[in-house]
Design an enzyme around this catalytic site. Structure first.
Site, mmCIF file in Angstrom:
data_model
loop_
_atom_site.group_PDB
_atom_site.id
_atom_site.type_symbol
_atom_site.label_atom_id
_atom_site.label_comp_id
_atom_site.label_asym_id
_atom_site.label_seq_id
_atom_site.Cartn_x
_atom_site.Cartn_y
_atom_site.Cartn_z
ATOM 1 C CB THR A 113 -0.143 0.360 1.228
ATOM 2 O OG1 THR A 113 0.122 0.247 2.870
ATOM 3 C CG2 THR A 113 -1.646 -0.910 1.168
ATOM 4 C CD1 TRP A 169 -20.012 10.735 11.288
ATOM 5 C CD2 TRP A 169 -17.853 11.652 11.602
ATOM 6 N NE1 TRP A 169 -19.451 9.896 12.570
ATOM 7 C CE2 TRP A 169 -18.106 10.337 11.857
ATOM 8 C CE3 TRP A 169 -16.788 12.114 10.807
ATOM 9 C CZ2 TRP A 169 -17.108 10.035 12.925
ATOM 10 C CZ3 TRP A 169 -15.799 11.581 11.674
ATOM 11 C CH2 TRP A 169 -16.056 10.595 12.483
ATOM 12 C CD GLU A 213 -5.488 -2.972 1.950
ATOM 13 O OE1 GLU A 213 -5.413 -1.963 2.663
ATOM 14 O OE2 GLU A 213 -6.342 -2.178 0.392
ATOM 15 C CE LYS A 257 -17.815 12.800 16.032
ATOM 16 N NZ LYS A 257 -17.426 11.870 17.056
#
Length: 540
Positions: free
Chosen positions: A181, A439, A326, A434
């Site tokens: 990654t 959110w 992944e 936030k």
């Protein structure tokens, strides 16, 4: 039913026997190189035989530090078909991360493009597992280098065996390849791909309602071969006999447009920043890229305005998709359903701008605060996957326990799902803002800002706020010709009425460039670091 192992050598055998005349076109440092699948297969077998002579055994890791070209494609098959493990190294990572992943993977041999030699030269003394270096070049001489022992790829191939036989007892669950990654925090994490996983993922890429890759296509993978196997397209293209056009070292938007036009590319794939650049070139030229039947776009959310530009202005279908290292990577593809054809263009665009439907072969759930979210397109939760091409752990890494829970991959991506099953990515967990306990999706704000004709790129980040915990700030790069001609208020007004008042960024900062990760995504961590003291400074 017969139990026949699902392994990579069958891909190569099919290409060389059924499609021996099909072309692979490769842009190299010194020009264009063309050959057929018959010639490709011979060179691939020659490379395998040479690697065997150099001591590569089944299970050994061989690293590649290379651009998208024919020699890298040969390594893609030569290494795993002999039972070794292909480790594609992201050449855009930092020196420290490149050194880390070579050592963590335990690479035995490194195969390196000639213009990338300095990267490895600077760390050779820190790579204890590497026994030899092979230099990729159009020439069969070795460039001046301190690497040792070092070999010329082309000179070695002349000594290779074009009839090298691959083992017929490969385990389909054995490692085929690995990719790390592009970490924004900590060290990169290694993901192992099995023969079985690549086999089934490649089959998925050929489904009409997925990417629909077929023998009739000319495929241009702009997405790097060092990043999630160029989304698996090199494997699928060889298997299906598709013509491949490989863009070579550091391709610019202009080079990509020229390749598409000259080679009549039918499918091209890359991240949104690539297509933003290509769109600018197309607006300035009369290039004919009508051969394209589809642009595949993933890596991050594509702005709705970008999709609209390609579909309505240039007449090119733009297919939004989602995946990650992944997931090998394809997990979601945004295709219209048959009964959506009667919708208006705007309604169709609403669907196309989502990341799409789950592809056949894997499972998904979206978990909110109290379990699975409602299919209402509103409630947000974390995407989780499991399936035959979904990783089940990170390679020798304790962080596996955080991402892989009870047989599911927890992606860290936050999204919604509507009543039709279309998923929309709202943000990464770490990128959500936030504010006052609520959110805010930065992706939604960014895509709306990038719909403005003056905006080239926009990234929204959350900055610590003394009262509200965090507040959003918009960072904007204007297109050429619009700099110093657009005011902050004009861009903020674009957001008014489309979002709740508390979603509207507190400020718009005009930048010359937005920092990006090694694979072209916005590097928001760097922006947050630059602006961390924003409210303290603004109060002075």
């Amino acid at each position: 039913m017969m139990q026949v192992p699902l392994t990579l050598p069958s891909f190569l055998f099919r290409a060389e026997t059924l499609f021996p005349k099909k072309e692979i076109i490769s842009r190299t440092k010194h020009g264009m190189f063309r050959y057929t699948y018959r010639e490709y297969a011979k060179r691939t077998r020659q490379l395998s035989s040479i690697l065997r002579k150099l001591g590569v055994k089944r299970g050994d890791h061989v690293g590649t530090l290379a651009w998208n070209d024919h020699r890298h494609l040969e390594a893609y098959f030569a290494i795993p078909c002999m039972g070794a493990v292909l480790h594609t190294i992201n050449l855009r990572l930092s020196r420290e991360h490149i050194r880390y992943i070579i050592n963590h993977a335990g690479d035995k041999i490194l195969i390196i493009d000639e213009d990338l030699i300095p990267i490895i030269e600077s760390m050779q003394s820190e790579l204890p597992t590497v026994d030899a270096y092979i230099i990729l070049s159009d020439l069969d001489t070795i460039p001046a280098t301190t690497l040792h022992p070092v070999y010329s790829y082309e000179a070695l191939l002349k000594e290779g065996d074009p009839d090298f036989l691959y083992p017929d007892d490969l385990d389909e669950n054995a490692p085929l390849g690995m990719c790390y990654t592009s970490a924004t925090t900590g060290n990169p994490k290694g993901v192992i791909y099995s023969h079985r996983g690549i086999y089934l993922h490649s089959m998925c890429l050929g489904l009409v309602d997925s990417c629909g890759i077929s023998e009739t296509d000319s495929i241009l993978p702009v997405v790097p071969m060092f990043h999630v196997n160029a989304w698996g397209m090199p494997f699928a293209s060889v298997w299906f006999g598709a013509r491949q056009v490989l863009p070579g070292p550091a391709p610019t938007p202009t080079i990509l447009v020229e390749l598409i036009a000259r080679e009549h590319v039918t499918v091209a794939a890359g991240v949104p920043t690539v297509w933003l650049g290509v769109a600018q070139v197309l607006e300035q030229t009369n290039a004919d890229i009508s051969s394209l039947r589809a642009i595949l776009c993933g890596g991050s959310a594509a702005p709705r305005a970008l999709i609209e530009t390609f579909e309505q202005k240039f007449g090119i279908p733009f297919i939004h998709a989602y995946g990650m290292t992944e997931t090998t990577p394809v997990a979601l593809v945004s295709r219209l359903k048959s009964y959506h054809q009667t919708l208006t263009d705007s309604q169709k665009l609403d669907i196309r701008s989502k990341q799409g439907l789950l592809v056949p072969g894997i499972e998904m759930k979206i978990l909110g605060k109290s379990g699975a979210v409602k299919w209402d397109g509103q409630e947000m939760g974390e995407l989780c996957f499991r399936g035959n091409w979904i990783a089940d752990a990170y390679y020798q890494d304790d962080r596996s326990q955080d991402a892989f829970v009870d047989g599911w991959l927890h992606t860290g991506d936050i999204g919604t799902i509507d009543e039709e099953g279309y998923v929309k990515i709202m943000d990464r967990t770490k990128d959500l803002v936030k504010s006052g306990g609520e959110w805010i999706s930065t992706v939604e704000l960014e895509n709306t800002l990038m719909a403005h004709p003056a905006v080239f790129e926009a990234a929204v980040i959350g900055i610590p706020h003394p009262k509200w915990q965090e507040r959003p700030i918009a960072c904007v790069v204007l297109k050429e010709g619009f700099k110093n001609k657009v005011e902050k208020l004009e861009l903020l007004n674009v957001l008014q009425g489309k979002f709740a008042k508390w979603w509207i960024p507190d400020d718009v900062l005009f930048l010359e460039e937005i920092p990006k990760t090694s694979v072209g995504k916005f590097l928001k961590r760097a922006l947050r670091d630059q602006l961390r003291q924003y409210y303290d400074n603004s109060a002075e």
